[in-house]
Design a protein around this motif. Structure first.
Motif, mmCIF file in Angstrom:
data_model
loop_
_atom_site.group_PDB
_atom_site.id
_atom_site.type_symbol
_atom_site.label_atom_id
_atom_site.label_comp_id
_atom_site.label_asym_id
_atom_site.label_seq_id
_atom_site.Cartn_x
_atom_site.Cartn_y
_atom_site.Cartn_z
ATOM 1 N N ARG A 9 -4.138 11.199 -2.299
ATOM 2 C CA ARG A 9 -4.986 12.008 -1.441
ATOM 3 C C ARG A 9 -4.302 13.346 -1.150
ATOM 4 O O ARG A 9 -3.128 13.527 -1.447
ATOM 5 C CB ARG A 9 -5.266 11.266 -0.132
ATOM 6 C CG ARG A 9 -3.987 10.937 0.622
ATOM 7 C CD ARG A 9 -4.211 9.995 1.755
ATOM 8 N NE ARG A 9 -2.941 9.733 2.429
ATOM 9 C CZ ARG A 9 -2.744 8.768 3.281
ATOM 10 N NH1 ARG A 9 -3.715 7.945 3.588
ATOM 11 N NH2 ARG A 9 -1.585 8.596 3.867
ATOM 12 N N GLU A 65 -2.691 4.962 -3.264
ATOM 13 C CA GLU A 65 -3.778 5.834 -2.841
ATOM 14 C C GLU A 65 -3.292 7.271 -2.962
ATOM 15 O O GLU A 65 -2.287 7.646 -2.353
ATOM 16 C CB GLU A 65 -4.197 5.559 -1.403
ATOM 17 C CG GLU A 65 -5.315 6.490 -0.959
ATOM 18 C CD GLU A 65 -5.709 6.333 0.498
ATOM 19 O OE1 GLU A 65 -6.651 7.035 0.902
ATOM 20 O OE2 GLU A 65 -5.088 5.532 1.218
ATOM 21 N N GLN A 96 0.850 -1.195 0.000
ATOM 22 C CA GLN A 96 0.000 0.000 0.000
ATOM 23 C C GLN A 96 0.887 1.247 0.000
ATOM 24 O O GLN A 96 1.580 1.506 0.982
ATOM 25 C CB GLN A 96 -0.888 0.022 1.249
ATOM 26 C CG GLN A 96 -1.849 -1.127 1.337
ATOM 27 C CD GLN A 96 -3.180 -0.828 0.677
ATOM 28 O OE1 GLN A 96 -3.510 0.301 0.386
ATOM 29 N NE2 GLN A 96 -3.951 -1.868 0.444
ATOM 30 N N HIS A 139 1.045 5.515 -0.502
ATOM 31 C CA HIS A 139 0.201 6.700 -0.362
ATOM 32 C C HIS A 139 0.933 7.891 -0.958
ATOM 33 O O HIS A 139 2.098 8.136 -0.635
ATOM 34 C CB HIS A 139 -0.117 6.969 1.111
ATOM 35 C CG HIS A 139 -0.783 5.818 1.776
ATOM 36 N ND1 HIS A 139 -2.130 5.581 1.668
ATOM 37 C CD2 HIS A 139 -0.291 4.812 2.527
ATOM 38 C CE1 HIS A 139 -2.436 4.477 2.325
ATOM 39 N NE2 HIS A 139 -1.330 3.993 2.861
ATOM 40 N N VAL A 162 -7.909 5.505 -5.346
ATOM 41 C CA VAL A 162 -7.103 4.311 -5.107
ATOM 42 C C VAL A 162 -6.938 3.586 -6.437
ATOM 43 O O VAL A 162 -7.922 3.279 -7.114
ATOM 44 C CB VAL A 162 -7.777 3.400 -4.058
ATOM 45 C CG1 VAL A 162 -6.958 2.144 -3.832
ATOM 46 C CG2 VAL A 162 -7.972 4.158 -2.746
ATOM 47 N N TYR A 163 -5.682 3.309 -6.790
ATOM 48 C CA TYR A 163 -5.371 2.722 -8.087
ATOM 49 C C TYR A 163 -4.396 1.556 -7.938
ATOM 50 O O TYR A 163 -3.507 1.576 -7.094
ATOM 51 C CB TYR A 163 -4.717 3.770 -9.004
ATOM 52 C CG TYR A 163 -5.565 5.000 -9.198
ATOM 53 C CD1 TYR A 163 -6.628 4.997 -10.087
ATOM 54 C CD2 TYR A 163 -5.299 6.169 -8.489
ATOM 55 C CE1 TYR A 163 -7.415 6.125 -10.265
ATOM 56 C CE2 TYR A 163 -6.074 7.302 -8.666
ATOM 57 C CZ TYR A 163 -7.132 7.279 -9.556
ATOM 58 O OH TYR A 163 -7.908 8.396 -9.727
ATOM 59 N N ILE A 165 -0.858 -1.129 -4.615
ATOM 60 C CA ILE A 165 -1.962 -0.176 -4.593
ATOM 61 C C ILE A 165 -1.407 1.212 -4.283
ATOM 62 O O ILE A 165 -0.631 1.387 -3.344
ATOM 63 C CB ILE A 165 -2.998 -0.555 -3.518
ATOM 64 C CG1 ILE A 165 -3.519 -1.981 -3.730
ATOM 65 C CG2 ILE A 165 -4.136 0.459 -3.461
ATOM 66 C CD1 ILE A 165 -4.237 -2.200 -5.034
#
Length: 150
Positions: free
Chosen positions: A132, A130, A4, A6, A49-50, A128
């Motif tokens: 933001r 994300e 994950q 970010h 989210v990609y 992934i």
């Protein structure tokens, strides 16, 4: 299991700057085009989210693709030091932010990013991303959009 990542963005009139983290550990910086309502070739992509995937092309060699971006295709992560001159909606890792949508030593930063993503994918992990932003750390996007409408 998934890796994950970010990307925390700051929006500016001449470009979008971001910090990439994994589990609150800062991995690096990113540059993108300014937010222009997700218009192809002139805007960064929407927050969301990609999934990331390995991709090869003649132009960029091995690089990373951002999958399933709404109303967009072929959104890539590749080297670039100036978003307005070298990006058409893609994202670029940089070693250092030098201005709005500008950075330095992108090839070095890209290789480190690509190695991490490819190692995870080759190890059977989904990667992934994300994207933001936080109002206290970025230009207020609603105010920014209003300024473009005037």
């Amino acid at each position: 299991m998934a890796l994950q990542l970010h990307l925390e963005r700051e929006y500016w009139p001449a470009g979008t700057n971001g910090t990439l983290t994994v589990e609150d550990y800062k991995l690096g910086k990113f540059i993108e085009l300014p937010w222009r309502r997700n218009r192809p070739n002139v805007s960064c992509i929407p927050e969301g989210v990609y999934k990331l995937a390995k991709r090869y092309s003649e132009k960029w060699g091995w690089h990373v693709e951002v999958k399933d971006v709404p109303n967009r295709s072929l959104i890539l992560i590749h080297p670039a030091n100036d978003a307005l001159q070298h990006l058409r909606g893609c994202l670029a890792p940089v070693s250092k932010i030098t201005g709005e949508g500008k950075g330095s030593k992108s090839r070095v930063a890209f290789e480190k990013f690509k190695e991490m993503v490819y190692a995870a994918i080759d190890g059977g992990e989904e990667v992934i991303l994300e994207i933001r932003s936080y109002p206290d750390a970025a230009l207020n996007l609603s105010q920014y959009e209003l300024s473009w409408m005037e």
